[in-house]
Design an enzyme around this catalytic site. Structure first.
Site, PDB file in Angstrom:
ATOM      1  N   LYS A  49      -7.020   3.367  -3.338  1.00  0.00           N
ATOM      2  CA  LYS A  49      -7.440   3.359  -1.935  1.00  0.00           C
ATOM      3  C   LYS A  49      -7.655   4.784  -1.484  1.00  0.00           C
ATOM      4  CE  LYS A  49      -5.369   2.066   2.562  1.00  0.00           C
ATOM      5  NZ  LYS A  49      -4.225   1.381   3.199  1.00  0.00           N
ATOM      6  N   ASP A  87       0.857  -1.185   0.000  1.00  0.00           N
ATOM      7  CA  ASP A  87       0.000   0.000   0.000  1.00  0.00           C
ATOM      8  C   ASP A  87       0.893   1.234   0.000  1.00  0.00           C
ATOM      9  OD1 ASP A  87      -1.775  -2.090   0.500  1.00  0.00           O
ATOM     10  OD2 ASP A  87      -3.029  -0.886   1.834  1.00  0.00           O
ATOM     11  N   LYS A 108     -10.374   0.203  -2.385  1.00  0.00           N
ATOM     12  CA  LYS A 108     -10.227   0.006  -0.945  1.00  0.00           C
ATOM     13  C   LYS A 108     -10.547   1.295  -0.201  1.00  0.00           C
ATOM     14  CE  LYS A 108      -6.860  -1.296   2.645  1.00  0.00           C
ATOM     15  NZ  LYS A 108      -5.488  -1.807   2.915  1.00  0.00           N
TER      16      LYS A 108
END
Length: 317
Positions: A217, A154, A253
């Site tokens: 995300k 991430d 996400k």
């Protein structure tokens, strides 16, 4: 991740498409405001959706006082996210969370604790959460986490590239991060609460997808404003349009501030409405959450027994 579907290879940067992205903020906010009331589910259907939500959670600990013991407990919870008697009553033994997400130093302990489970380890990287460390160190950090066993990375983007409209710089940065990840899948954290406008969110989403992001995300969870329904609507529609344009499916996400079971249900309804059933799988949708699982477990116990229980009956970490 993305079993049976090609990984997003990215495309050349198309500045004309980026500049054409717009967002009707009032219409987006109206659509988001109506969703919780129009998409409620009850009883057995609610329990089924909550079980689905568990399978989509990146169970996360990102605290300065993390220890190997805490991470081992979190991994045990990922393996057995709900008490066995409740899962047995619901007929779903063997349910796990989608992944465990930790800082780099905790990757190796998490990999050891999850060995044989099939649960991937995700590492936050690239100077998380601000993303302001030297560029070569951010690339090196990715490499170290992959070498330690992380199969998902991430990353955080440089928000200044979005705020100044330097789309080429954002594309080049994201492309370098993708290449540094190798076979590990990369989730691009936009830190949407710091991007200023929904139009910037749409444009940053497109640039990161063009550069090869496997997921986009919302947030690090450390900003003042994290995941919201309006931001999610913008990002999901960007994902939908990107698939129509390129044939590549990119995951989504939402992270930060999603702590209640009812909120998870709302996000799942939005995914189903905007992206379709294909995205209701860990390959294409994750919740970034730490406390969400506890509330879901309490709701499932109530469904099975008719009684609400105290949070301490469902230890998390």
């Amino acid at each position: 991740m993305h079993a049976g579907a090609p990984r997003n290879a990215g495309t050349a940067l198309d500045l004309s498409r980026i500049r054409a992205q717009a967002a009707n903020t009032s219409a987006i906010e109206r659509r988001a405001a109506t969703l919780p009331g129009r998409r409620s589910v009850k009883k057995d259907w609610q329990a089924a959706w909550l079980l689905k939500a568990i399978s989509l959670i990146d169970l996360t600990t990102l605290s300065g006082d993390d220890t190997e013991g805490r991470v081992r407990r979190l991994c045990a919870k990922a393996r057995q996210p709900v008490r066995a008697d409740i899962l047995d009553a619901l007929g779903v033994p063997g349910l796990t969370t989608g992944a465990v997400c930790v800082y780099h130093d905790m990757v190796a302990p998490a990999v050891r604790a999850l060995h044989g489970s099939g649960i991937p380890v995700a590492a936050v990287s690239t100077g998380f959460p601000a993303g302001l460390s030297p560029f070569h160190l951010r690339l090196a950090e990715i490499g170290e986490s992959v070498a330690a066993g992380a199969s998902e990375i991430d990353i955080v983007i440089s928000r200044r590239h979005v705020l100044t409209g330097d789309w080429q710089a954002l594309y080049d940065e994201m492309r370098a991060f993708r290449e540094a990840c190798g076979q590990a899948h990369v989730k691009a954290i936009l830190a949407t609460g710091e991007l200023g406008t929904l139009r910037n969110v749409a444009r940053a989403s497109w640039v990161c997808m063009m550069a090869g992001a496997d997921f986009i995300k919302t947030s690090t969870g450390k900003e003042g404003v994290n995941a919201t329904l309006p931001v999610s609507l913008v990002m999901m529609r960007a994902i939908r349009d990107y698939e129509a344009a390129t044939g590549f499916r990119v995951g989504y996400k939402p992270a930060g501030g999603i702590s209640k079971a009812k909120d998870a249900l709302t996000y799942l309804a939005l995914v189903k409405d905007e992206l379709g059933d294909a995205w209701l799988s860990p390959d294409l949708f994750r919740f970034g959450a730490s406390s969400l699982l506890g509330d879901i477990e309490r709701q499932l116990e109530h469904h099975v027994t008719g009684r609400y229980s105290a949070a301490h009956r469902h230890p998390q970490a």
